[in-house]
Design a protein around this motif. Structure first.
Motif, PDB file in Angstrom:
ATOM      1  N   ARG B  29       0.830  -1.215   0.000  1.00 28.22           N
ATOM      2  CA  ARG B  29       0.000   0.000   0.000  1.00 28.22           C
ATOM      3  C   ARG B  29       0.859   1.257   0.000  1.00 28.22           C
ATOM      4  O   ARG B  29       0.537   2.238  -0.650  1.00 28.22           O
ATOM      5  CB  ARG B  29      -0.924   0.009   1.228  1.00 28.22           C
ATOM      6  N   ALA B  30       1.961   1.236   0.745  1.00 29.83           N
ATOM      7  CA  ALA B  30       2.814   2.419   0.856  1.00 29.83           C
ATOM      8  C   ALA B  30       3.516   2.714  -0.469  1.00 29.83           C
ATOM      9  O   ALA B  30       3.746   3.872  -0.819  1.00 29.83           O
ATOM     10  CB  ALA B  30       3.847   2.215   1.960  1.00 29.83           C
ATOM     11  N   ASN B  32       2.342   2.064  -3.481  1.00 34.25           N
ATOM     12  CA  ASN B  32       1.395   2.424  -4.539  1.00 34.25           C
ATOM     13  C   ASN B  32       0.831   3.825  -4.282  1.00 34.25           C
ATOM     14  O   ASN B  32       0.158   4.052  -3.278  1.00 34.25           O
ATOM     15  CB  ASN B  32       0.260   1.394  -4.554  1.00 34.25           C
ATOM     16  N   PRO B  33       1.097   4.777  -5.189  1.00 34.60           N
ATOM     17  CA  PRO B  33       0.625   6.153  -4.967  1.00 34.60           C
ATOM     18  C   PRO B  33      -0.883   6.227  -4.722  1.00 34.60           C
ATOM     19  O   PRO B  33      -1.347   7.077  -3.965  1.00 34.60           O
ATOM     20  CB  PRO B  33       0.995   6.865  -6.279  1.00 34.60           C
ATOM     21  N   THR B  35      -2.797   4.126  -3.090  1.00 34.42           N
ATOM     22  CA  THR B  35      -3.260   3.626  -1.791  1.00 34.42           C
ATOM     23  C   THR B  35      -2.407   4.163  -0.649  1.00 34.42           C
ATOM     24  O   THR B  35      -2.626   3.828   0.504  1.00 34.42           O
ATOM     25  CB  THR B  35      -3.209   2.088  -1.762  1.00 34.42           C
ATOM     26  N   ARG B  36      -1.432   5.003  -0.991  1.00 37.59           N
ATOM     27  CA  ARG B  36      -0.464   5.477   0.001  1.00 37.59           C
ATOM     28  C   ARG B  36      -1.138   6.182   1.173  1.00 37.59           C
ATOM     29  O   ARG B  36      -0.698   6.080   2.317  1.00 37.59           O
ATOM     30  CB  ARG B  36       0.520   6.416  -0.702  1.00 37.59           C
ATOM     31  N   SER B  37      -2.246   6.904   0.888  1.00 39.81           N
ATOM     32  CA  SER B  37      -2.881   7.708   1.943  1.00 39.81           C
ATOM     33  C   SER B  37      -3.500   6.829   3.028  1.00 39.81           C
ATOM     34  O   SER B  37      -3.848   7.315   4.107  1.00 39.81           O
ATOM     35  CB  SER B  37      -3.957   8.609   1.332  1.00 39.81           C
ATOM     36  N   SER B  41       2.061   8.199   7.651  1.00 36.56           N
ATOM     37  CA  SER B  41       3.096   8.818   6.815  1.00 36.56           C
ATOM     38  C   SER B  41       4.513   8.433   7.251  1.00 36.56           C
ATOM     39  O   SER B  41       5.416   8.345   6.420  1.00 36.56           O
ATOM     40  CB  SER B  41       2.918  10.337   6.770  1.00 36.56           C
ATOM     41  N   VAL B  44       5.125   5.159   5.580  1.00 38.54           N
ATOM     42  CA  VAL B  44       5.378   5.349   4.148  1.00 38.54           C
ATOM     43  C   VAL B  44       6.841   5.707   3.926  1.00 38.54           C
ATOM     44  O   VAL B  44       7.523   5.120   3.075  1.00 38.54           O
ATOM     45  CB  VAL B  44       4.460   6.451   3.566  1.00 38.54           C
ATOM     46  N   LEU B  48       9.540   3.574   1.746  1.00 33.66           N
ATOM     47  CA  LEU B  48      10.172   4.140   0.549  1.00 33.66           C
ATOM     48  C   LEU B  48      11.695   4.135   0.690  1.00 33.66           C
ATOM     49  O   LEU B  48      12.417   3.854  -0.270  1.00 33.66           O
ATOM     50  CB  LEU B  48       9.646   5.569   0.290  1.00 33.66           C
TER      51      LEU B  48
END
Lengths: 345, 345
Positions: B29-30, B32-33, B35-37, B41, B44, B48
């Protein structure tokens, strides 16, 4: 490998059903010893007599061994999380399994892109035919299937552009029954939470709502017809919240489907609006579990299982070269009155 | 066509997750732009950074063009009408679609025969791997997949005979939480409506119930443990009717799953037994809509979506030759207390 030359066409399930004067689904149940008890015994006799008279042979395996078939059918559904489709799938499975066909399901999650890549995955030698329960109007799927000459049938939708095989519930009648029920209870201000207008069912049901309101002499305000972003509980909640925030004057809400109606329930509770005391709610589909909601949901019952059965029977006939390329079967629907509708305060 | 020789193994999603100290589903999820939200944070950032440090490349298409892959995965589900599986399917789909895999679903309707013919339909060049959510103990499916060397992962079940890849919820903990909740409310006579003992989940949950009762010093009567014929509403109704007809002395009922619990509701109403006033009911799964039941169902929440996500991630790694052949991931479960449980009268 060359195909065998033309042979006399053997009678199909549909021929038997027609001769007996019943739906194919009924004929199929009557012919299967395991499901026969679900059918009225007079009907069973009539179907068996028709089968005998026509020399109907239910198992086509011996015939198909000479052909290049995979004995696999694919089915596209738009949303695996909508219980409505499980009944349709079960209907399709029942008819296919009798003829030893396997069914593979493809869930498009209402995405045209995903539908396209799933079609690519299923095409070629992998399936003999397709059952399509997705309903995106802008999808190129139907064009691709026609170009590829893949046998297919639409269930729970029709194409607005092409003539195809299709089995659908009488959607307009369902919406008309819903509005008539509310009018009979004394409601005159009725809001509508429409399904997305990019889907054929969304368009057909909204048009039927406007027409039914007209027939009763009611004029819905433009702000009382809200289009939902999708056929989901979340989208139903959002649309209902918009109606409530604007100061809900309607005393009844007709939802595009049961998922949207389920979304209404939470929002009405949040706003302290009683159902059915302050606002009546009607769904569409009679999906599993809505009879257990609090209050139990009044809704339009689609014959979901029969839609699947009729669709599968039509597709089997088509794959055997026995059905026309275009034909629409419309099955009756009925209103199921439960606790979510009552006279206005 | 020959396979390319060994190449250095690129880092996988699982490597990234491990380095960041999160579950693969979270890492996915983190990354994939879209589903990142949904992810915290800080998490995330950590994911990354881990991906950058490892040189992780999420899109394997360029790599796989040289191979013979179909980029299609099959998933077996036991019952398309049980909404539990829709969340798992959605989890599997989300992870697969990121790597441009299509998912085909096969509904076995809890039949070993149908499972076998669907496996035949899917085998060969048609799928690269399989996700198995069916749980029949006597099925030869696992043996066949091992013989055919088809990569596969079990979700929501484990094999009692073979070591495989598997992702499961902590079932025993869920049952223990349910019994502890009832004991805390003051219940001492607790009945159990078990799932069919031919399924692995049926066996595991019943054993956990007996163990939990022992731990509290409770001794369930033999007639207060009833095995349901299937994981369905109908089977739940039948089992509950047997309990009621025998003169229900228990003040609480733990059901093998939510479908069985839903079957209890109707029977309790028929017998004029109030829930939760006379009898408390607990389900298992937290399937969609049980929060809308009357009364809303207390149940054990399985992380269904995460089960699907973790299973898909494990399978993708396995298909890329990056995961071991056997490994079980156990995800935590939690009790969701709603209106169907209360202190005994």
């Amino acid at each position: 490998m060359t195909q065998p030359g033309p042979v006399p066409k053997p009678p199909t399930l549909r021929d038997v059903a027609q001769r007996a004067g019943v739906h194919s689904g009924t004929a199929s149940r009557a012919l299967n010893p395991r499901t026969r008890s679900m059918v009225n015994s007079d009907t069973v006799k009539r179907v068996l007599r028709a089968a005998a008279a026509l020399g109907y042979e239910p198992n086509p395996i011996a015939r198909s061994l000479r052909t290049n078939k995979t004995h696999t059918v694919g089915m596209f559904i738009p949303d695996v999380s909508n219980p409505l489709f499980s009944s349709m799938v079960r209907g399709v499975e029942r008819v296919l399994s009798e003829q030893d066909y396997a069914l593979l399901l493809a869930d498009t999650d209402n995405s045209v892109e995903r539908e396209s890549s799933l079609y690519t995955a299923l095409r070629g030698r992998q399936v003999d035919g397709l059952v399509i329960a997705t309903a995106q109007r802008d999808s190129p799927l139907i064009d691709r299937m026609l170009t590829d000459q893949v046998p297919f049938v639409l269930v729970n939708r029709v194409s607005l552009e092409h003539s195809t095989l299709a089995v659908t519930g009488d959607e307009a009648s369902g919406v008309r029954q819903a509005v008539a029920h509310l009018a009979g209870l004394g409601h005159t201000r009725i809001a509508y939470l429409a399904g997305p207008q990019r889907t054929s069912t969304g368009v057909v049901r909204l048009a039927a709502f406007r027409q039914s309101m007209l027939e009763h002499g009611f004029t819905p305000l433009p702000e009382e017809i809200v289009e939902c972003a999708s056929w989901s509980e979340e989208a139903g909640s959002e649309a209902m919240a918009r109606l409530c925030a604007a100061g809900l004057a309607a005393t009844a809400v007709v939802a595009g489907n049961d998922m949207i109606a389920a979304g209404c329930y939470d929002v009405l509770r949040e706003f302290g609006i009683g159902c059915p005391d302050d606002v009546s709610v009607i769904g569409f589909n009679d999906m599993p579990f809505v009879d257990k909601f609090s209050p139990p949901l009044t809704t339009v019952r689609l014959p979901n299982r029969e839609l699947g059965e009729e669709g599968a029977a039509l597709l089997l006939d088509r794959m055997a070269g026995q059905a026309p390329i275009a034909k629409t079967i419309v099955l009756p629907v009925s209103l199921v009155v439960r606790g979510s509708t009552a006279p206005p305060r």
